[in-house]
Scaffold this active site. Structure first.
Site, PDB file in Angstrom:
ATOM      1  N   ASP A  40       0.849  -1.187   0.000  1.00 45.62           N
ATOM      2  CA  ASP A  40       0.000   0.000   0.000  1.00 45.62           C
ATOM      3  C   ASP A  40       0.888   1.241   0.000  1.00 45.62           C
ATOM      4  O   ASP A  40       1.470   1.606   1.022  1.00 45.62           O
ATOM      5  CB  ASP A  40      -0.901   0.008   1.234  1.00 45.62           C
ATOM      6  CG  ASP A  40      -1.966  -1.069   1.170  1.00 45.62           C
ATOM      7  OD1 ASP A  40      -2.754  -1.053   0.214  1.00 45.62           O
ATOM      8  OD2 ASP A  40      -2.010  -1.929   2.072  1.00 45.62           O
ATOM      9  N   PHE A  61      -5.867   3.729   5.810  1.00 48.57           N
ATOM     10  CA  PHE A  61      -5.454   3.203   7.111  1.00 48.57           C
ATOM     11  C   PHE A  61      -5.852   1.741   7.249  1.00 48.57           C
ATOM     12  O   PHE A  61      -6.924   1.334   6.789  1.00 48.57           O
ATOM     13  CB  PHE A  61      -6.100   4.006   8.249  1.00 48.57           C
ATOM     14  CG  PHE A  61      -5.690   5.453   8.286  1.00 48.57           C
ATOM     15  CD1 PHE A  61      -4.558   5.854   8.975  1.00 48.57           C
ATOM     16  CD2 PHE A  61      -6.421   6.411   7.603  1.00 48.57           C
ATOM     17  CE1 PHE A  61      -4.172   7.184   8.990  1.00 48.57           C
ATOM     18  CE2 PHE A  61      -6.048   7.749   7.609  1.00 48.57           C
ATOM     19  CZ  PHE A  61      -4.920   8.129   8.307  1.00 48.57           C
ATOM     20  N   ASP A  85     -10.511  -5.506  -0.510  1.00 45.95           N
ATOM     21  CA  ASP A  85      -9.432  -5.013   0.345  1.00 45.95           C
ATOM     22  C   ASP A  85     -10.020  -4.107   1.421  1.00 45.95           C
ATOM     23  O   ASP A  85     -10.655  -3.098   1.115  1.00 45.95           O
ATOM     24  CB  ASP A  85      -8.433  -4.226  -0.519  1.00 45.95           C
ATOM     25  CG  ASP A  85      -7.277  -3.648   0.274  1.00 45.95           C
ATOM     26  OD1 ASP A  85      -7.176  -3.935   1.484  1.00 45.95           O
ATOM     27  OD2 ASP A  85      -6.470  -2.907  -0.321  1.00 45.95           O
TER      28      ASP A  85
END
Length: 200
Positions: free
Chosen positions: A35, A146, A174
């Site tokens: 990420d 986050f 996800d």
């Protein structure tokens, strides 16, 4: 067979090598999910190319670059140079820009996926020809930025219309995914798991 991709965003960065080794040694895991955040597209910053290169150098699993950044086109070549063969970018309003990203990846031999945020409609993807040959659609089941957020079940309604128009594209989810969910969620090819992997 369902694939599991582990998000290193949720690992213990004080022991990064040990955490990547844990991923390498897990037979259930198919890929490592990176990420990459710039603090502009999402209100968080994750890690840069030096960390990406180090993770890629010790990983025995393929790495996927998930670009949560405002200008992904700027970084596609650099990611390709590292050796990463799959990139996921988020849907942008500028379809010409999206087309340039897709063509850039095709030129470099990179599989490209398009990510949909919770507020994004799948209609944009299913109604525009530029997305017909994309490798993957990633459905965000949390707001991006986050780790450790709660899974949003309502986002699964996007799966059916995407599968209908893009039957060859992989569907990935996800955000807040747990191993206990895998058998219950249908028509999904790949699951990104972070917190639930590193806490076990």
């Amino acid at each position: 067979m369902k694939e599991v991709s582990v998000s290193v965003l949720c690992c213990d960065f004080l022991h990064l090598y040990d955490e990547i080794t844990k991923v390498n040694n897990d037979d259930i895991v198919s890929t490592i999910h990176l990420d990459i955040m710039d603090g502009i597209y999402v209100p968080n910053i994750s890690f840069g190319f030096n960390i990406i290169e180090q993770i890629h150098s010790v990983s025995t699993k393929p790495c996927i670059a998930h670009l949560m950044i405002s200008d992904p086109l700027k970084y596609i070549s650099k990611i390709s140079e590292i050796g990463i063969k799959e990139i996921i970018i988020h849907l942008h309003n500028d379809l010409q820009y999206m087309s340039r990203c897709i063509k850039k990846c095709e030129k470099l031999g990179i599989n490209i996926g398009i990510a949909l945020n919770p507020e994004d409609s799948p209609g944009v993807i299913v109604s525009n020809d530029i997305f017909r040959e994309i490798y993957k659609v990633l459905i965000m089941t949390v707001n991006p930025g986050f780790g450790g957020q709660k899974f949003d079940q309502t986002q699964l309604s996007k799966i059916e219309p995407i599968k209908k128009i893009l039957p060859k594209a992989k569907i990935e989810i996800d955000g807040g995914v747990k191993f206990s969910m895998l058998d219950d969620i249908k028509n999904v090819d790949c699951f990104v798991i972070g917190t639930d992997f590193f806490k076990k």
